[in-house]
Motif scaffolding. Structure first.
Motif, PDB file in Angstrom:
ATOM      1  N   GLU A 200     -58.872   7.424 -32.592  1.00  0.00           N
ATOM      2  CA  GLU A 200     -59.515   8.684 -32.962  1.00  0.00           C
ATOM      3  C   GLU A 200     -58.594   9.525 -33.847  1.00  0.00           C
ATOM      4  OE1 GLU A 200     -62.316  11.358 -33.570  1.00  0.00           O
ATOM      5  OE2 GLU A 200     -62.684   9.527 -32.438  1.00  0.00           O
ATOM      6  N   VAL A 201     -57.341   9.629 -33.449  1.00  0.00           N
ATOM      7  CA  VAL A 201     -56.386  10.428 -34.208  1.00  0.00           C
ATOM      8  C   VAL A 201     -56.143   9.823 -35.598  1.00  0.00           C
ATOM      9  CG1 VAL A 201     -53.954  11.162 -34.296  1.00  0.00           C
ATOM     10  CG2 VAL A 201     -55.273  11.422 -32.171  1.00  0.00           C
ATOM     11  N   LEU A 202     -55.867   8.528 -35.649  1.00  0.00           N
ATOM     12  CA  LEU A 202     -55.578   7.882 -36.936  1.00  0.00           C
ATOM     13  C   LEU A 202     -56.781   7.914 -37.870  1.00  0.00           C
ATOM     14  CD1 LEU A 202     -53.532   4.787 -35.695  1.00  0.00           C
ATOM     15  CD2 LEU A 202     -52.644   6.900 -36.719  1.00  0.00           C
ATOM     16  N   ASN A 203     -57.969   7.670 -37.330  1.00  0.00           N
ATOM     17  CA  ASN A 203     -59.169   7.734 -38.173  1.00  0.00           C
ATOM     18  C   ASN A 203     -59.419   9.141 -38.696  1.00  0.00           C
ATOM     19  OD1 ASN A 203     -60.128   5.025 -38.406  1.00  0.00           O
ATOM     20  ND2 ASN A 203     -60.666   5.109 -36.239  1.00  0.00           N
ATOM     21  N   ASN A 204     -59.112  10.164 -37.895  1.00  0.00           N
ATOM     22  CA  ASN A 204     -59.244  11.542 -38.377  1.00  0.00           C
ATOM     23  C   ASN A 204     -58.291  11.814 -39.530  1.00  0.00           C
ATOM     24  OD1 ASN A 204     -61.354  12.593 -36.889  1.00  0.00           O
ATOM     25  ND2 ASN A 204     -60.041  13.232 -35.198  1.00  0.00           N
ATOM     26  N   VAL A 205     -57.083  11.274 -39.452  1.00  0.00           N
ATOM     27  CA  VAL A 205     -56.135  11.438 -40.554  1.00  0.00           C
ATOM     28  C   VAL A 205     -56.725  10.840 -41.831  1.00  0.00           C
ATOM     29  CG1 VAL A 205     -53.869  10.773 -41.465  1.00  0.00           C
ATOM     30  CG2 VAL A 205     -54.071  11.520 -39.080  1.00  0.00           C
ATOM     31  N   VAL A 206     -57.237   9.625 -41.739  1.00  0.00           N
ATOM     32  CA  VAL A 206     -57.800   8.953 -42.914  1.00  0.00           C
ATOM     33  C   VAL A 206     -59.027   9.696 -43.431  1.00  0.00           C
ATOM     34  CG1 VAL A 206     -58.928   6.835 -43.731  1.00  0.00           C
ATOM     35  CG2 VAL A 206     -56.867   6.682 -42.324  1.00  0.00           C
ATOM     36  N   GLU A 207     -59.925  10.091 -42.539  1.00  0.00           N
ATOM     37  CA  GLU A 207     -61.193  10.701 -42.942  1.00  0.00           C
ATOM     38  C   GLU A 207     -61.054  12.140 -43.421  1.00  0.00           C
ATOM     39  OE1 GLU A 207     -63.925  10.267 -39.681  1.00  0.00           O
ATOM     40  OE2 GLU A 207     -63.648   8.103 -39.645  1.00  0.00           O
ATOM     41  N   HIS A 208     -60.029  12.845 -42.926  1.00  0.00           N
ATOM     42  CA  HIS A 208     -59.939  14.274 -43.247  1.00  0.00           C
ATOM     43  C   HIS A 208     -58.634  14.662 -43.949  1.00  0.00           C
ATOM     44  CE1 HIS A 208     -63.595  14.810 -40.985  1.00  0.00           C
ATOM     45  NE2 HIS A 208     -63.046  14.182 -39.963  1.00  0.00           N
ATOM     46  N   ALA A 209     -57.496  14.373 -43.349  1.00  0.00           N
ATOM     47  CA  ALA A 209     -56.216  14.854 -43.884  1.00  0.00           C
ATOM     48  C   ALA A 209     -55.839  14.188 -45.198  1.00  0.00           C
ATOM     49  CB  ALA A 209     -55.106  14.660 -42.856  1.00  0.00           C
ATOM     50  N   THR A 210     -56.007  12.872 -45.293  1.00  0.00           N
ATOM     51  CA  THR A 210     -55.574  12.151 -46.503  1.00  0.00           C
ATOM     52  C   THR A 210     -56.746  11.666 -47.348  1.00  0.00           C
ATOM     53  OG1 THR A 210     -55.433  10.035 -45.324  1.00  0.00           O
ATOM     54  CG2 THR A 210     -53.421  11.387 -45.404  1.00  0.00           C
ATOM     55  N   ARG A 211     -57.905  12.185 -47.077  1.00  0.00           N
ATOM     56  CA  ARG A 211     -59.144  11.716 -47.702  1.00  0.00           C
ATOM     57  C   ARG A 211     -59.082  11.627 -49.236  1.00  0.00           C
ATOM     58  NH1 ARG A 211     -64.985  14.325 -46.407  1.00  0.00           N
ATOM     59  NH2 ARG A 211     -66.206  12.714 -47.408  1.00  0.00           N
ATOM     60  N   HIS A 212     -58.497  12.622 -49.863  1.00  0.00           N
ATOM     61  CA  HIS A 212     -58.491  12.666 -51.332  1.00  0.00           C
ATOM     62  C   HIS A 212     -57.109  12.354 -51.910  1.00  0.00           C
ATOM     63  CE1 HIS A 212     -62.544  14.181 -51.212  1.00  0.00           C
ATOM     64  NE2 HIS A 212     -62.163  15.124 -50.373  1.00  0.00           N
ATOM     65  N   GLN A 213     -56.300  11.617 -51.168  1.00  0.00           N
ATOM     66  CA  GLN A 213     -54.951  11.305 -51.617  1.00  0.00           C
ATOM     67  C   GLN A 213     -54.777   9.809 -51.816  1.00  0.00           C
ATOM     68  OE1 GLN A 213     -53.037  14.335 -48.496  1.00  0.00           O
ATOM     69  NE2 GLN A 213     -51.545  13.009 -49.460  1.00  0.00           N
ATOM     70  N   ALA A 214     -54.301   9.441 -52.982  1.00  0.00           N
ATOM     71  CA  ALA A 214     -54.004   8.031 -53.231  1.00  0.00           C
ATOM     72  C   ALA A 214     -52.730   7.600 -52.522  1.00  0.00           C
ATOM     73  CB  ALA A 214     -53.872   7.788 -54.732  1.00  0.00           C
ATOM     74  N   ASP A 215     -51.867   8.565 -52.210  1.00  0.00           N
ATOM     75  CA  ASP A 215     -50.575   8.249 -51.609  1.00  0.00           C
ATOM     76  C   ASP A 215     -50.498   8.660 -50.131  1.00  0.00           C
ATOM     77  OD1 ASP A 215     -50.581  10.996 -51.954  1.00  0.00           O
ATOM     78  OD2 ASP A 215     -48.492  11.096 -52.622  1.00  0.00           O
ATOM     79  N   GLY A 216     -51.637   8.681 -49.447  1.00  0.00           N
ATOM     80  CA  GLY A 216     -51.655   9.063 -48.036  1.00  0.00           C
ATOM     81  C   GLY A 216     -50.821   8.110 -47.189  1.00  0.00           C
ATOM     82  N   ARG A 217     -49.947   8.675 -46.359  1.00  0.00           N
ATOM     83  CA  ARG A 217     -49.072   7.879 -45.485  1.00  0.00           C
ATOM     84  C   ARG A 217     -49.202   8.390 -44.060  1.00  0.00           C
ATOM     85  NH1 ARG A 217     -47.191   3.447 -47.381  1.00  0.00           N
ATOM     86  NH2 ARG A 217     -45.304   3.539 -46.185  1.00  0.00           N
ATOM     87  N   ILE A 218     -49.161   7.452 -43.125  1.00  0.00           N
ATOM     88  CA  ILE A 218     -49.219   7.768 -41.695  1.00  0.00           C
ATOM     89  C   ILE A 218     -48.042   7.081 -41.013  1.00  0.00           C
ATOM     90  CG2 ILE A 218     -50.536   7.574 -39.555  1.00  0.00           C
ATOM     91  CD1 ILE A 218     -53.074   7.274 -41.291  1.00  0.00           C
ATOM     92  N   GLU A 219     -47.445   7.794 -40.066  1.00  0.00           N
ATOM     93  CA  GLU A 219     -46.422   7.197 -39.206  1.00  0.00           C
ATOM     94  C   GLU A 219     -46.856   7.413 -37.759  1.00  0.00           C
ATOM     95  OE1 GLU A 219     -41.656   7.212 -38.211  1.00  0.00           O
ATOM     96  OE2 GLU A 219     -42.451   8.701 -39.599  1.00  0.00           O
TER      97      GLU A 219
END
Length: 150
Positions: free
Chosen positions: A48-67
């Protein structure tokens, strides 16, 4: 002193990479004799947390990174998820409440249930933004090594 084991993974923010990260996390937990029930709960919350990052926080970023980091202690699984996406709305964690469901089936809301689930299954959830990074920390409690296998 309790022993700890730690999982750490950094990856590009995408749905496919989230699936791979969740699989890797589950393998790590299973290899550390975490019970099937606790692995399932960890997968639900982290997903849930990781998918929220992808769907909302990094949605419009080509360089979105998650740790994602998961530390196993005697008492719990301690998670930290950081990303380089946009800040949380209103600068904080969405509230615990469920969206209103007193409507017809066709008018039920599309989202809003995930954060309620995260709040329900975790403890000690915190969020901060530092140096253009979001960091969310939460704990899945009561998984002591003496009760890991069910």
């Amino acid at each position: 002193m309790p022993q700890t084991s730690c999982f750490n993974l950094v990856f590009s923010a995408s749905p496919g990479n989230v699936r791979t990260a969740l699989n890797d996390l589950c393998v790590f937990l299973e290899n550390n004799t975490i019970s099937e029930n606790h692995v399932g709960t960890a997968q639900i919350v982290a997903g849930e947390v990781l998918n929220n990052v992808v769907e909302h926080a990094t949605r419009h970023q080509a360089d979105g990174r998650i740790e994602i980091t998961c530390e196993i202690t005697f008492e719990s699984l301690i998670f930290t998820v950081c990303d380089n996406g946009t800040p949380m709305p209103r600068g904080g964690i969405p509230n615990k409440g469920l969206p209103p469901v007193d409507t017809t089936l066709d008018n039920l809301p599309e989202g809003g249930f995930g954060w309620a689930l995260v709040h329900l299954l975790t403890s000690g959830i915190t969020y901060h933004r530092r140096q253009d990074k979001n960091c969310l920390k939460f704990t899945l409690p009561a998984i002591g090594k003496s009760s890991l296998s069910e």
